[in-house]
Motif scaffolding. Structure first.
Motif, PDB file in Angstrom:
ATOM      1  N   SER A  70     -40.209 118.505 -34.381  1.00  0.00           N
ATOM      2  CA  SER A  70     -39.623 119.585 -33.573  1.00  0.00           C
ATOM      3  C   SER A  70     -38.909 120.556 -34.492  1.00  0.00           C
ATOM      4  O   SER A  70     -38.537 120.209 -35.621  1.00  0.00           O
ATOM      5  CB  SER A  70     -38.635 119.036 -32.526  1.00  0.00           C
ATOM      6  OG  SER A  70     -37.428 118.594 -33.143  1.00  0.00           O
ATOM      7  N   LEU A  94     -31.838 118.207 -28.416  1.00  0.00           N
ATOM      8  CA  LEU A  94     -32.937 117.321 -28.059  1.00  0.00           C
ATOM      9  C   LEU A  94     -32.449 115.887 -28.195  1.00  0.00           C
ATOM     10  O   LEU A  94     -32.132 115.441 -29.303  1.00  0.00           O
ATOM     11  CB  LEU A  94     -34.144 117.580 -28.983  1.00  0.00           C
ATOM     12  CG  LEU A  94     -35.461 116.885 -28.645  1.00  0.00           C
ATOM     13  CD1 LEU A  94     -35.999 117.352 -27.296  1.00  0.00           C
ATOM     14  CD2 LEU A  94     -36.497 117.139 -29.746  1.00  0.00           C
ATOM     15  N   ILE A 127     -33.845 118.798 -23.388  1.00  0.00           N
ATOM     16  CA  ILE A 127     -34.340 119.754 -24.373  1.00  0.00           C
ATOM     17  C   ILE A 127     -33.724 121.108 -24.089  1.00  0.00           C
ATOM     18  O   ILE A 127     -33.673 121.554 -22.943  1.00  0.00           O
ATOM     19  CB  ILE A 127     -35.889 119.838 -24.345  1.00  0.00           C
ATOM     20  CG1 ILE A 127     -36.395 120.809 -25.415  1.00  0.00           C
ATOM     21  CG2 ILE A 127     -36.405 120.218 -22.958  1.00  0.00           C
ATOM     22  CD1 ILE A 127     -37.900 120.765 -25.613  1.00  0.00           C
TER      23      ILE A 127
END
Length: 417
Positions: A377, A279, A224
């Motif tokens: 996200s 990610l 991440i």
């Protein structure tokens, strides 16, 4: 572990080699002694079909030096091949030059989390994207999003050159579970981008760091970036390899790797294969496939992808060479730039809202059947994350126009004042 594995296989190979050579060298010395006892057995086998039981096979090999040597060679080769395969499977990747601050055996083996995460938090030698203050705030907010979203308390591995950027608590005051690996970008493994572009070189090194951590912890690692906020439990994907696509929406050949966008490749890149790099998760099979593809790509003299890892991910998916899923096919959420209309985020293009108690945003009509409105996200760029999120008190989210979405985010991070 890597030293013990190496020693084990070195000894195994030594014993196998010694056994094979000894058997061959001693064969001529003992041949005459066995000649008499073998003659009777061999004469019975001539012109006669014999069922080779284990006992007969031993006697036959004993009485046939040539066949015995061939059999020894076959066995030796097979066992050596097996040993090499096991050695390759257990190999420890190139070591990462780090000094781990809070690392302990107990910390690495305790089963308190389904997924480990990793990120870079470098303040120097990383393309000038972050300074100490912005790095510290970003790390705290990003880790806070993981603590809030994951079903079990997440552990984050942070590679940094500045120990002061690592928070001791989340935005809501919860004690962190962060393993600090003190290092510098120039101490990471060299790659094809090293010496030409520090940012691309550092980004390519993400894969080396993930592989290193997998060998160190025995767990899958989710990468991440500092400027990514997560709102869904990713530990459910712990056995999967996955990446995030549709970086530029439902647009063919809009990838930065395509010549029409200034990239080096004149080939069709489908929208879903236009991959993000902030990610992702690859298991060992995925990493092995990546290294094989990268080596072939470089040895063929092809130009390097404009955007390192994510560029390779795009090409590999287009070639059906990456054993990974698209995350939106695994989890019914949207990811990346969906909420900013597939553009770099800004206060004007963020279409956040709340639907049935869930953070959501509209999806362009051509992708409504592919992507959910539910937000998994939100990806930012380093400049937009600093300008929009970090230039105000952490967790305020005044840039979010929709009051319900703003209240949702403030409640989500539950910032202590």
């Amino acid at each position: 572990l890597d030293e013990r594995v190496s020693v084990l296989f070195a000894r195994l190979k030594s014993v196998l080699m010694h056994t094979a050579l000894t058997g061959t060298l001693n064969e001529s010395n003992s041949q005459s002694k066995r000649q008499a006892e073998c003659s009777c057995f061999l004469s019975k086998q001539e012109n006669t079909f014999t069922v080779f039981t284990m006992r007969n096979t031993k006697r036959y090999l004993k009485c046939n030096p040539t066949e015995r040597n061939k059999t020894l060679l076959v066995l030796f080769t097979a066992i050596m091949g097996l040993a090499s395969s096991i050695e390759h499977f257990l190999r420890i990747p190139p070591s990462i030059n780090v000094r781990t601050k809070t690392l302990s055996r107990e910390l690495l083996v305790r089963n308190e989390t389904r997924a480990d995460f990793a990120t870079f938090a470098f303040t120097a030698g990383a393309g000038g994207r972050w300074d100490s203050e912005s790095c510290k705030s970003a790390l705290r907010l990003t880790y806070s999003s993981l603590v809030r979203s994951q079903s079990k308390f997440p552990r984050l591995h942070v590679f940094t050159d500045d120990l002061t950027v690592v928070p001791k608590s989340t935005a809501s005051g919860i004690k962190t579970n962060i393993v600090v690996h003190q290092s510098r970008p120039d101490l990471l493994p060299v790659n094809q981008y090293t010496g030409t572009n520090p940012w691309l070189s550092l980004s390519r090194a993400k894969l080396d760091v993930v592989e290193h951590l997998m060998a160190l912890t025995g767990r899958n690692i989710i990468w991440i970036d500092l400027d990514t906020l997560v709102f869904v439990d990713l530990s459910l994907t712990n056995t999967h390899s996955w990446v995030i696509g549709y970086q530029h929406g439902n647009c063919f050949n809009c990838s930065a790797e395509h010549v029409s966008q200034g990239g080096p490749f004149d080939r069709t890149i489908e929208p879903k294969f236009d991959i993000f790099g902030d990610l992702w998760a690859l298991n060992l099979s995925g990493i092995t496939a990546f290294r094989r593809y990268e080596a072939k790509h470089v040895s063929s003299g092809l130009p390097l992808p404009s955007y390192d890892l994510q560029g390779y991910f795009s090409l590999m998916l287009a070639d059906s060479a990456l054993p990974a899923s698209l995350l939106h096919d695994v989890l019914d959420y949207n990811f990346g730039f969906v909420c900013s209309g597939f553009d770099h985020p800004s206060p004007k293009n963020m279409g956040l809202k709340v639907v049935e108690g869930t953070l959501s945003c509209p999806v362009e009509a051509s992708l409504e059947k592919e992507l959910s409105e539910r937000v998994g996200s939100i990806s930012f760029t380093a400049p937009t994350f600093v300008d929009m999120v970090l230039k105000e008190p952490i967790g305020n989210f005044t840039w979010v126009e929709n009051e319900h979405a703003r209240a949702y985010l403030q409640s989500w991070f539950h910032v202590l004042t």
